[in-house]
Design a protein around this motif. Structure first.
Motif, PDB file in Angstrom:
ATOM      1  N   ALA A 165       0.840  -1.209   0.000  1.00 53.00           N
ATOM      2  CA  ALA A 165       0.000   0.000   0.000  1.00 53.00           C
ATOM      3  C   ALA A 165       0.871   1.253   0.000  1.00 53.00           C
ATOM      4  N   GLU A 166       1.972   1.198   0.727  1.00 55.98           N
ATOM      5  CA  GLU A 166       2.881   2.359   0.745  1.00 55.98           C
ATOM      6  C   GLU A 166       3.576   2.506  -0.599  1.00 55.98           C
ATOM      7  N   GLN A 167       4.175   1.406  -1.040  1.00 55.23           N
ATOM      8  CA  GLN A 167       5.013   1.474  -2.244  1.00 55.23           C
ATOM      9  C   GLN A 167       4.198   1.741  -3.505  1.00 55.23           C
ATOM     10  N   LYS A 168       3.090   0.987  -3.653  1.00 51.86           N
ATOM     11  CA  LYS A 168       2.341   1.053  -4.913  1.00 51.86           C
ATOM     12  C   LYS A 168       1.383   2.232  -4.958  1.00 51.86           C
ATOM     13  N   LEU A 169       1.033   2.794  -3.798  1.00 50.83           N
ATOM     14  CA  LEU A 169       0.028   3.856  -3.817  1.00 50.83           C
ATOM     15  C   LEU A 169       0.512   5.114  -3.095  1.00 50.83           C
ATOM     16  N   MET A 170       0.611   5.038  -1.784  1.00 53.35           N
ATOM     17  CA  MET A 170       0.911   6.244  -1.000  1.00 53.35           C
ATOM     18  C   MET A 170       2.215   6.923  -1.462  1.00 53.35           C
ATOM     19  N   ASP A 171       3.291   6.158  -1.563  1.00 57.77           N
ATOM     20  CA  ASP A 171       4.578   6.767  -1.924  1.00 57.77           C
ATOM     21  C   ASP A 171       4.612   7.149  -3.404  1.00 57.77           C
ATOM     22  N   GLU A 179       1.923   6.862 -13.074  1.00 52.15           N
ATOM     23  CA  GLU A 179       1.532   5.604 -13.760  1.00 52.15           C
ATOM     24  C   GLU A 179       1.555   4.448 -12.763  1.00 52.15           C
ATOM     25  N   ASN A 180       2.594   4.427 -11.915  1.00 55.74           N
ATOM     26  CA  ASN A 180       2.691   3.335 -10.932  1.00 55.74           C
ATOM     27  C   ASN A 180       1.556   3.403  -9.917  1.00 55.74           C
ATOM     28  N   ALA A 181       1.144   4.629  -9.567  1.00 57.46           N
ATOM     29  CA  ALA A 181       0.032   4.771  -8.612  1.00 57.46           C
ATOM     30  C   ALA A 181      -1.253   4.204  -9.215  1.00 57.46           C
ATOM     31  N   VAL A 182      -1.498   4.486 -10.495  1.00 56.67           N
ATOM     32  CA  VAL A 182      -2.710   3.965 -11.137  1.00 56.67           C
ATOM     33  C   VAL A 182      -2.618   2.430 -11.248  1.00 56.67           C
ATOM     34  N   ALA A 183      -1.408   1.931 -11.533  1.00 62.28           N
ATOM     35  CA  ALA A 183      -1.225   0.469 -11.553  1.00 62.28           C
ATOM     36  C   ALA A 183      -1.493  -0.105 -10.159  1.00 62.28           C
ATOM     37  N   GLY A 184      -1.108   0.635  -9.140  1.00 64.13           N
ATOM     38  CA  GLY A 184      -1.374   0.214  -7.756  1.00 64.13           C
ATOM     39  C   GLY A 184      -2.869   0.139  -7.486  1.00 64.13           C
ATOM     40  N   LYS A 199      -4.987  15.214  -7.706  1.00 64.63           N
ATOM     41  CA  LYS A 199      -5.719  15.183  -8.984  1.00 64.63           C
ATOM     42  C   LYS A 199      -5.264  14.033  -9.894  1.00 64.63           C
ATOM     43  N   ILE A 200      -5.025  12.889  -9.293  1.00 66.21           N
ATOM     44  CA  ILE A 200      -4.814  11.660 -10.066  1.00 66.21           C
ATOM     45  C   ILE A 200      -6.171  10.970 -10.123  1.00 66.21           C
ATOM     46  N   GLU A 201      -6.662  10.792 -11.332  1.00 66.12           N
ATOM     47  CA  GLU A 201      -8.001  10.214 -11.475  1.00 66.12           C
ATOM     48  C   GLU A 201      -7.982   8.719 -11.136  1.00 66.12           C
TER      49      GLU A 201
END
Ligand SMILES: N[C@@H](CCC(=O)N[C@@H](CS)C(=O)NCC(=O)O)C(=O)O
Length: 206
Positions: free
Chosen positions: A102-108, A139-144, A181-183
């Motif tokens: 959750a930290e690596q793929k989204l929060m960070d 891009e990584n956050a959306v993949a997360g 503002k990341i959709e």
């Protein structure tokens, strides 16, 4: 026991939700660190957290505990109530695995986008910025988000059958994504349904 934070920011929100889940918010003295004005970069705060970030938990003996995961571990074992970090060895391992994801793929990932590809906290605070890296992390956050959508397609919570700190981290990460503002792609129905459920918890809505 003191928590140094700035309430509006996403990592402080994680610890505040954990405290509310345990029902112990009123046992904590909150000390505001004015992050937008750079107070967290001053020597007095750096002596508490050399990484110049909030939140920090300061115990009555002066020990400073940084990092939301470590703070949540402390809170979870210091106080009774709902267990946020797992009970059995297997549950604890799964919670920590999902917390890291959750930290690596989204929060960070959202954080890197916010600090590098947007004005972030302003020119004086941000200093070095690398927009290309920031965009890659978006891009990584959306993949997360896609990853957690698939996890939640056959699981009620992020780390299995019980609400845990990993749910808190994904929830705060999505809030941070909104702020940056990341959709969040509308096809991630499982993620959206889970988010609606979590938003109704008193620790979040209250
Ligand atoms: N990994 C840290 C992250 C803490 C963090 O990044 N906090 C942000 C607020 S959400 C911060 O203080 N940022 C200050 C800055 O970027 O200068 C944790 O889990 O506590």
């Amino acid at each position: 026991m003191k928590i140094y934070d700035f309430e509006e920011l996403p990592n402080p929100a994680r610890v505040r939700i954990a405290l509310a889940e345990k029902g112990v918010t009123d046992q904590i003295q909150f000390v505001k660190v004015n992050v937008p004005e750079g107070e967290h970069r001053k020597p007095e705060f750096l002596s508490k957290n050399p990484s110049s970030a909030v939140p920090v938990l300061e115990l009555d003996d002066g020990t400073c505990i940084c990092e939301c995961t470590a703070i949540t571990e402390y809170i979870d074992h210091e106080f009774d109530g709902i267990r946020l970090t797992g009970q059995s060895p297997k549950e604890r391992a799964v919670v920590h695995m999902m917390q890291r994801r959750a930290e690596q793929k989204l929060m960070d990932a959202v954080g890197t986008y916010f600090h590098h590809a947007t004005p972030g906290l302003g020119a004086e605070i941000e200093g070095y910025q690398n927009a290309e890296w920031g965009e890659k992390e978006k891009e990584n956050a959306v993949a997360g988000m896609q990853y957690f959508d698939s996890v939640l397609s056959d699981s009620e919570f992020v780390a299995g059958d019980n609400f845990s700190m990993a749910d808190i981290t994904v929830f705060a990460g999505l809030g941070f994504a909104d702020f940056a503002k990341i959709e969040i792609p509308s096809e991630y129905h499982h993620l959206a349904a889970w988010r609606d459920r979590i938003a109704k918890r008193p620790s979040v809505s209250g």
